[in-house]
Design a protein around this motif. Sequence first.
Motif, PDB file in Angstrom:
ATOM      1  N   ALA A 145     -11.158   7.832  -9.749  1.00  0.00           N
ATOM      2  CA  ALA A 145     -11.335   9.090  -8.638  1.00  0.00           C
ATOM      3  C   ALA A 145     -11.840  10.093 -10.269  1.00  0.00           C
ATOM      4  N   VAL A 146     -11.103  10.073 -11.157  1.00  0.00           N
ATOM      5  CA  VAL A 146     -10.740  11.149 -12.153  1.00  0.00           C
ATOM      6  C   VAL A 146     -11.967  11.279 -12.973  1.00  0.00           C
ATOM      7  N   PHE A 147     -12.082   9.841 -13.711  1.00  0.00           N
ATOM      8  CA  PHE A 147     -13.163   8.945 -14.608  1.00  0.00           C
ATOM      9  C   PHE A 147     -14.484   9.330 -14.370  1.00  0.00           C
ATOM     10  N   TRP A 148     -14.024   9.520 -12.994  1.00  0.00           N
ATOM     11  CA  TRP A 148     -15.985   9.074 -11.685  1.00  0.00           C
ATOM     12  C   TRP A 148     -16.968  10.780 -11.913  1.00  0.00           C
ATOM     13  N   ILE A 149     -15.675  11.165 -11.605  1.00  0.00           N
ATOM     14  CA  ILE A 149     -15.486  13.019 -11.607  1.00  0.00           C
ATOM     15  C   ILE A 149     -15.836  13.316 -13.095  1.00  0.00           C
ATOM     16  N   ALA A 150     -15.553  12.705 -13.723  1.00  0.00           N
ATOM     17  CA  ALA A 150     -15.820  13.240 -15.241  1.00  0.00           C
ATOM     18  C   ALA A 150     -17.005  12.929 -16.092  1.00  0.00           C
ATOM     19  N   GLY A 151     -17.238  11.471 -15.657  1.00  0.00           N
ATOM     20  CA  GLY A 151     -18.254  11.362 -16.301  1.00  0.00           C
ATOM     21  C   GLY A 151     -19.870  11.569 -15.802  1.00  0.00           C
TER      22      GLY A 151
ATOM     23  N   LEU B 267       1.153  -1.624  -0.077  1.00  0.00           N
ATOM     24  CA  LEU B 267       0.415  -0.059  -0.304  1.00  0.00           C
ATOM     25  C   LEU B 267       0.913   1.000  -0.145  1.00  0.00           C
ATOM     26  N   VAL B 268       2.382   1.087   0.699  1.00  0.00           N
ATOM     27  CA  VAL B 268       2.944   2.174   0.482  1.00  0.00           C
ATOM     28  C   VAL B 268       4.117   2.065  -0.300  1.00  0.00           C
ATOM     29  N   ALA B 269       3.778   1.416  -1.519  1.00  0.00           N
ATOM     30  CA  ALA B 269       4.884   1.361  -2.427  1.00  0.00           C
ATOM     31  C   ALA B 269       3.851   2.225  -3.324  1.00  0.00           C
ATOM     32  N   VAL B 270       4.868   3.236  -4.884  1.00  0.00           N
ATOM     33  CA  VAL B 270       4.076   3.841  -5.847  1.00  0.00           C
ATOM     34  C   VAL B 270       4.349   2.245  -6.541  1.00  0.00           C
ATOM     35  N   SER B 271       2.809   2.079  -6.596  1.00  0.00           N
ATOM     36  CA  SER B 271       2.543   1.289  -7.715  1.00  0.00           C
ATOM     37  C   SER B 271       1.478   1.497  -8.465  1.00  0.00           C
ATOM     38  N   GLY B 272       0.789   0.527  -9.729  1.00  0.00           N
ATOM     39  CA  GLY B 272       0.233   1.058 -10.515  1.00  0.00           C
ATOM     40  C   GLY B 272      -1.616   0.903  -9.899  1.00  0.00           C
ATOM     41  N   ALA B 273      -1.941   0.409  -8.868  1.00  0.00           N
ATOM     42  CA  ALA B 273      -2.407   0.439  -7.875  1.00  0.00           C
ATOM     43  C   ALA B 273      -3.298   2.051  -7.826  1.00  0.00           C
ATOM     44  N   ASN B 274      -2.135   2.804  -7.468  1.00  0.00           N
ATOM     45  CA  ASN B 274      -2.442   4.081  -7.028  1.00  0.00           C
ATOM     46  C   ASN B 274      -2.840   4.681  -8.083  1.00  0.00           C
ATOM     47  N   LEU B 275      -2.290   4.254  -9.925  1.00  0.00           N
ATOM     48  CA  LEU B 275      -2.535   5.697 -10.122  1.00  0.00           C
ATOM     49  C   LEU B 275      -3.869   4.452 -11.216  1.00  0.00           C
ATOM     50  N   VAL B 276      -4.496   3.512 -10.415  1.00  0.00           N
ATOM     51  CA  VAL B 276      -5.981   2.529 -10.983  1.00  0.00           C
ATOM     52  C   VAL B 276      -7.191   3.715  -9.473  1.00  0.00           C
ATOM     53  N   ILE B 277      -6.363   3.983  -8.787  1.00  0.00           N
ATOM     54  CA  ILE B 277      -7.364   4.547  -8.044  1.00  0.00           C
ATOM     55  C   ILE B 277      -7.911   6.006  -8.527  1.00  0.00           C
ATOM     56  N   LEU B 278      -6.698   6.587  -8.515  1.00  0.00           N
ATOM     57  CA  LEU B 278      -6.642   7.822  -8.655  1.00  0.00           C
ATOM     58  C   LEU B 278      -7.717   8.307 -10.205  1.00  0.00           C
ATOM     59  N   LEU B 279      -6.851   7.676 -11.211  1.00  0.00           N
ATOM     60  CA  LEU B 279      -7.853   7.288 -12.302  1.00  0.00           C
ATOM     61  C   LEU B 279      -9.110   6.994 -12.583  1.00  0.00           C
TER      62      LEU B 279
END
Length: 305
Positions: free
Chosen positions: A75-81, A61-73
């Motif tokens: 959220a961004v796509f949900w708001i964009a929708g 959870l505290v390593a820079v990973s693809g999971a961080n980006l998946v969560i961020l994207l």
Amino acid sequence: MLAAPGPVEAAVNTVREGLRTAVAGLPEEPRGLLPGLVLGDTSKMPAPLVAEFRVAGLTHLVAVSGANLVILLAAVFWIAGRLGVLGWWRRGLGLVTVAAFVVLCRGEPSVLRAAAMGLVGLAALGWAGAGQGLRYLSWAIIGLVMFDPWLSRSVGFALSVLASAGIIWWARGWAKALSEWLPAWLAEAIAVPVAAQLATQPVVTAISGQVSVVGVLANLAAAPLVGPATVLGFAAAAVSVIVPPLAVVLGWAGGGFAQVLCWLAHGASGFPGAAVVWPAGPAGLALLAVGCVVLALAAPLLWAR
């Protein structure tokens, strides 16, 4: 002689410092954990908390990973929708988000790997048609190894590939089974980290020589907390330069979820036999891999109930 930071690096430093300032009033543990969840910045995490996260199987959870980006994207796509941003404008917003993520996390090879694997994971959860995730994963692996051949010898690269493969192969079906009795967003929040943990467990054991017995349950309990904490942390970092008081509010809100994650790590790591020694030889790892696959195949029946 050291050169002064360029404008981009200076801006990145300002945003990262803004997040640390926004959470400065939190207790020590969530104050150190939230930047780790958001940007992989674990410099302020207390050493005992780091050890507890390792035993509880929550270190990823505290390593820079693809999971961080998946969560961020997500959220961004949900708001964009909700705002009616669709088509190529939405794709462009996604690319800007990926670029911002890479820059904020310093653009190191591990971050580039996380960005590529995060896009693969998002594609596997529905951005692409069924069956396309494995193709995208293959493209990402080939492209990254051509960019940096030394990644082929990197344990972190192996973990990223396996985590993405686990999401592709298992998370969609698990989320579908869970969504029969849970909201879709919560079903995905649970399915993704558990799939990643099962897929990466043999490699983690090869490194550490142990298996976190509480890891699956700890990840299940942590899954609904990680998304809100990460999104609120990113939001606090984003607005820290523009409206610092709002960043403090967002940082404290994210810190609340981070505090619960700290309590979860305390409790999970405190269980007797929370982590057991496991033979890291070929036979032991093969047996562990078979066990993980059996659990993964049985998971849909469990999730549906």
